[in-house]
Design a protein around this motif. Structure first.
Motif, PDB file in Angstrom:
ATOM      1  N   PHE A  91      12.546  15.809  82.758  1.00  0.00           N
ATOM      2  CA  PHE A  91      11.499  16.671  83.287  1.00  0.00           C
ATOM      3  C   PHE A  91      10.108  16.049  83.199  1.00  0.00           C
ATOM      4  CE2 PHE A  91      14.801  19.667  81.674  1.00  0.00           C
ATOM      5  CZ  PHE A  91      15.340  19.949  82.918  1.00  0.00           C
ATOM      6  N   TYR A  92       9.995  14.927  82.515  1.00  0.00           N
ATOM      7  CA  TYR A  92       8.720  14.208  82.395  1.00  0.00           C
ATOM      8  C   TYR A  92       8.310  13.684  83.764  1.00  0.00           C
ATOM      9  CZ  TYR A  92       5.579  10.331  81.297  1.00  0.00           C
ATOM     10  OH  TYR A  92       4.526   9.462  81.264  1.00  0.00           O
ATOM     11  N   ARG A  93       7.025  13.784  84.088  1.00  0.00           N
ATOM     12  CA  ARG A  93       6.509  13.241  85.343  1.00  0.00           C
ATOM     13  C   ARG A  93       5.527  12.108  85.110  1.00  0.00           C
ATOM     14  NH1 ARG A  93      10.432  14.811  86.676  1.00  0.00           N
ATOM     15  NH2 ARG A  93      10.968  16.585  87.931  1.00  0.00           N
TER      16      ARG A  93
ATOM     17  N   ILE B 101       7.964  25.250  86.255  1.00  0.00           N
ATOM     18  CA  ILE B 101       9.023  26.253  86.162  1.00  0.00           C
ATOM     19  C   ILE B 101       9.391  26.854  87.510  1.00  0.00           C
ATOM     20  CG2 ILE B 101       8.609  26.797  83.750  1.00  0.00           C
ATOM     21  CD1 ILE B 101       7.037  29.252  84.672  1.00  0.00           C
ATOM     22  N   VAL B 102       8.559  26.634  88.521  1.00  0.00           N
ATOM     23  CA  VAL B 102       8.886  27.052  89.878  1.00  0.00           C
ATOM     24  C   VAL B 102       8.826  25.831  90.783  1.00  0.00           C
ATOM     25  CG1 VAL B 102       8.084  29.425  89.568  1.00  0.00           C
ATOM     26  CG2 VAL B 102       6.500  27.710  90.416  1.00  0.00           C
ATOM     27  N   ASP B 103       9.483  25.890  91.919  1.00  0.00           N
ATOM     28  CA  ASP B 103       9.509  24.763  92.843  1.00  0.00           C
ATOM     29  C   ASP B 103       8.101  24.323  93.232  1.00  0.00           C
ATOM     30  OD1 ASP B 103      12.251  24.843  92.771  1.00  0.00           O
ATOM     31  OD2 ASP B 103      12.443  25.913  94.679  1.00  0.00           O
ATOM     32  N   GLN B 104       7.948  23.024  93.419  1.00  0.00           N
ATOM     33  CA  GLN B 104       6.682  22.430  93.849  1.00  0.00           C
ATOM     34  C   GLN B 104       5.535  22.705  92.871  1.00  0.00           C
ATOM     35  OE1 GLN B 104       6.842  20.363  96.522  1.00  0.00           O
ATOM     36  NE2 GLN B 104       8.990  20.887  96.486  1.00  0.00           N
ATOM     37  N   SER B 105       5.847  22.723  91.574  1.00  0.00           N
ATOM     38  CA  SER B 105       4.803  22.937  90.570  1.00  0.00           C
ATOM     39  C   SER B 105       4.952  21.947  89.427  1.00  0.00           C
ATOM     40  CB  SER B 105       4.849  24.369  90.018  1.00  0.00           C
ATOM     41  OG  SER B 105       5.989  24.555  89.206  1.00  0.00           O
ATOM     42  N   SER B 106       3.925  21.864  88.609  1.00  0.00           N
ATOM     43  CA  SER B 106       3.919  21.007  87.425  1.00  0.00           C
ATOM     44  C   SER B 106       3.438  21.816  86.241  1.00  0.00           C
ATOM     45  CB  SER B 106       2.972  19.823  87.607  1.00  0.00           C
ATOM     46  OG  SER B 106       3.397  18.999  88.651  1.00  0.00           O
ATOM     47  N   LEU B 107       3.821  21.378  85.063  1.00  0.00           N
ATOM     48  CA  LEU B 107       3.362  21.979  83.827  1.00  0.00           C
ATOM     49  C   LEU B 107       2.627  20.880  83.069  1.00  0.00           C
ATOM     50  CD1 LEU B 107       5.231  24.437  81.734  1.00  0.00           C
ATOM     51  CD2 LEU B 107       4.351  22.436  80.576  1.00  0.00           C
TER      52      LEU B 107
END
Length: 73
Positions: free
Chosen positions: A15-17, A30-36
């Protein structure tokens, strides 16, 4: 991988970007096309989290576990 910390080559978490090398780690959202984004006040805390959770024990990371729940539903 672009700029960021030297630790990027050791990251095992799926999950690391990316990271900024000092204070921010970006993960899948946690939702499509998003980042945390995890933002740390101290560089030492950033390094600890990146080393301990992004690189080796990512299954113990709260973000990893939250995102795994997203895929198990």
């Amino acid at each position: 991988m672009g700029s960021g910390s030297y630790l990027q080559v050791y990251v095992g978490c799926p999950f690391y970007r990316k990271d900024d090398g000092a204070h921010r780690i970006t993960c899948e959202g946690i939702v499509d096309q998003s980042s945390l984004i995890l933002r740390f006040q101290e560089a030492k805390d950033f390094k600890f989290h990146a080393r301990e959770y992004c690189c080796s024990r990512y299954i113990c990371c709260e973000v990893y576990r939250m995102l795994m729940d997203k895929y198990e539903e």
